[in-house]
Design a protein around this motif. Structure first.
Motif, PDB file in Angstrom:
ATOM      1  N   GLN A 180       8.358   7.019  -7.113  1.00  0.00           N
ATOM      2  CA  GLN A 180       6.827   7.222  -7.028  1.00  0.00           C
ATOM      3  C   GLN A 180       6.187   7.633  -8.008  1.00  0.00           C
ATOM      4  OE1 GLN A 180       5.436   7.893  -3.209  1.00  0.00           O
ATOM      5  NE2 GLN A 180       6.313   6.038  -2.344  1.00  0.00           N
ATOM      6  N   GLU A 233       1.281  -3.659  -5.619  1.00  0.00           N
ATOM      7  CA  GLU A 233       2.130  -2.560  -5.845  1.00  0.00           C
ATOM      8  C   GLU A 233       1.751  -1.652  -6.986  1.00  0.00           C
ATOM      9  OE1 GLU A 233       5.849  -0.535  -5.033  1.00  0.00           O
ATOM     10  OE2 GLU A 233       4.865  -2.094  -3.887  1.00  0.00           O
ATOM     11  N   SER A 293      -1.020   0.865  -5.537  1.00  0.00           N
ATOM     12  CA  SER A 293      -0.691   1.857  -5.112  1.00  0.00           C
ATOM     13  C   SER A 293      -0.807   3.086  -5.743  1.00  0.00           C
ATOM     14  CB  SER A 293       0.363   1.727  -4.298  1.00  0.00           C
ATOM     15  OG  SER A 293       0.627   0.484  -3.631  1.00  0.00           O
ATOM     16  N   ASP A 343     -10.142   2.212  -3.557  1.00  0.00           N
ATOM     17  CA  ASP A 343     -10.163   2.235  -2.052  1.00  0.00           C
ATOM     18  C   ASP A 343     -11.246   1.427  -1.483  1.00  0.00           C
ATOM     19  OD1 ASP A 343      -7.812   3.811  -2.240  1.00  0.00           O
ATOM     20  OD2 ASP A 343      -9.038   5.892  -1.896  1.00  0.00           O
ATOM     21  N   GLN A 380      -0.828  -2.337   3.575  1.00  0.00           N
ATOM     22  CA  GLN A 380       0.361  -1.368   3.003  1.00  0.00           C
ATOM     23  C   GLN A 380      -0.202  -0.564   1.841  1.00  0.00           C
ATOM     24  OE1 GLN A 380       3.405  -4.070   2.771  1.00  0.00           O
ATOM     25  NE2 GLN A 380       4.368  -2.937   4.392  1.00  0.00           N
ATOM     26  N   THR A 381      -1.049  -1.326   1.110  1.00  0.00           N
ATOM     27  CA  THR A 381      -1.238  -0.558  -0.260  1.00  0.00           C
ATOM     28  C   THR A 381      -2.361   0.236   0.048  1.00  0.00           C
ATOM     29  OG1 THR A 381      -0.867  -2.435  -1.916  1.00  0.00           O
ATOM     30  CG2 THR A 381      -2.695  -0.871  -2.492  1.00  0.00           C
ATOM     31  N   ARG A 429      -0.657   3.671   1.488  1.00  0.00           N
ATOM     32  CA  ARG A 429       0.216   4.455   0.475  1.00  0.00           C
ATOM     33  C   ARG A 429      -0.796   5.077  -0.327  1.00  0.00           C
ATOM     34  NH1 ARG A 429       3.220  -0.923  -0.296  1.00  0.00           N
ATOM     35  NH2 ARG A 429       5.426  -0.549   0.845  1.00  0.00           N
ATOM     36  N   ARG A 430      -2.046   4.345  -0.539  1.00  0.00           N
ATOM     37  CA  ARG A 430      -3.075   5.150  -1.346  1.00  0.00           C
ATOM     38  C   ARG A 430      -3.796   6.355  -0.096  1.00  0.00           C
ATOM     39  NH1 ARG A 430      -5.015   3.550  -5.958  1.00  0.00           N
ATOM     40  NH2 ARG A 430      -6.957   4.463  -5.194  1.00  0.00           N
ATOM     41  N   LEU A 463       5.050   0.185   6.848  1.00  0.00           N
ATOM     42  CA  LEU A 463       5.447   0.246   5.325  1.00  0.00           C
ATOM     43  C   LEU A 463       6.672  -0.671   5.148  1.00  0.00           C
ATOM     44  CD1 LEU A 463       4.184   3.439   4.032  1.00  0.00           C
ATOM     45  CD2 LEU A 463       3.002   1.206   4.194  1.00  0.00           C
TER      46      LEU A 463
END
Length: 305
Positions: free
Chosen positions: A92, A131, A134, A142, A164-165, A168-169, A193
């Motif tokens: 990541q 992806e 993220s 956001d 999901q993004t 993750r953020r 996720l």
């Protein structure tokens, strides 16, 4: 246009069902973070003939990003951990550093990714853009994604991937999604996720299908897994989703039967509803909800009723 360094296409032609199989394999590899295998598959696909140009462009774009974000995967050295001199930098963090570098090259890069997600149809390219998003810093992303995901007419898979993004953020709070005539309220921080994050009742439907098919019809079970995973994303948070989470045996049986029936018809082109209902113990009193579940799965799979 494809990268000039792309390998020349060899005399390999993929039939439609074969292409679908490889697309599913690619999705599974990415979701399970098997980046080295995904890179190898993409290189193979780029050598095949007879596909639409957009497929080659999407594959090349995804390959370029994977090779840049996970260079050791492309060299065959990636084994799920970073090499010794970079052991403090996980996958990541590497992707985050790549995003930062992209922004330094092009200050409008995040906005370009947002436009791809919001303006283009669902494809590997739009999922890749999500992806990448993220790992970009800044509340602007956001706000943009949170506002957009609540609009009508968004493909449910793209809708779920956007959630999901957002998770993750680190975004939290509720959003209201529009799914046809149904409005669905979802808490972003609870969005799964990966497949294992879904409640156990989701897997219990597949377990029932496995009992009937894993030994004698492994191909059917394989495609049932893929269809069910995608379908769960598309109905996440809906009434149908929560009906499955009740965990009632009859409900799980009818969904398992509907899933089996849908995949069997897709693969074999034959319909034997009575046999399927008997196989899963679906009584006459459950026939109507079984047919409703079957219609939902068929509609999602793009099959005529």
């Amino acid at each position: 246009m494809r990268n000039s360094n792309s390998p020349a296409k060899e005399n390999i032609v993929l039939f439609p069902k074969t292409l679908d199989y490889y697309q599913i394999q690619l999705t599974v590899m990415l979701e399970s973070e098997r980046y080295g295998e995904a890179i190898g598959l993409l290189r193979f696909l780029l050598q095949c003939q007879g596909q639409e140009e957009r497929h080659y462009e999407e594959w090349q774009s995804l390959l370029d990003w994977l090779e840049a974000a996970f260079p050791y995967a492309s060299e065959g050295e990636y084994v799920g951990e970073s090499p010794a001199h970079e052991e403090d930098m996980g996958a990541q963090e590497m992707a985050r550093q790549m995003a930062k570098a992209k922004l330094q090259e092009d200050a409008d890069y995040a906005n370009k990714l947002l436009r791809r997600v919001m303006d283009e149809p669902l494809s590997e390219a739009t999922l890749l853009a999500l992806e990448q998003l993220s790992f970009f810093e800044g509340e602007e992303v956001d706000y943009a994604l949170t506002d957009w995901v609540q609009k009508a007419g968004i493909h449910p898979i793209l809708q779920f991937r956007t959630l999901q993004t957002l998770r993750r953020r680190g975004v939290q709070g509720a959003v209201e999604l529009k799914r046809g005539s149904e409005n669905v309220v979802v808490e972003i921080e609870q969005v799964p996720l990966q497949n294992d994050d879904f409640p156990p009742q989701v897997a219990q439907v597949l377990e029932r299908v496995a009992e009937q098919t894993e030994t004698h019809e492994p191909t059917l079970y394989y495609f049932a897994q893929e269809l069910w995973g995608q379908f769960m994303m598309s109905i996440y948070g809906s009434e149908a989703y929560y009906s499955i989470l009740t965990g009632e045996d009859g409900v799980l049986d009818l969904w398992a039967g509907a899933l089996h029936q849908t995949v069997s018809e897709t693969l074999n082109g034959t319909r034997n509803e009575e046999e399927t209902r008997t196989m899963y113990g679906i009584t006459e009193s459950m026939r109507f909800p079984f047919e409703q579940a079957y219609r939902m799965l068929n509609s999602f799979a793009g099959r005529p009723l």
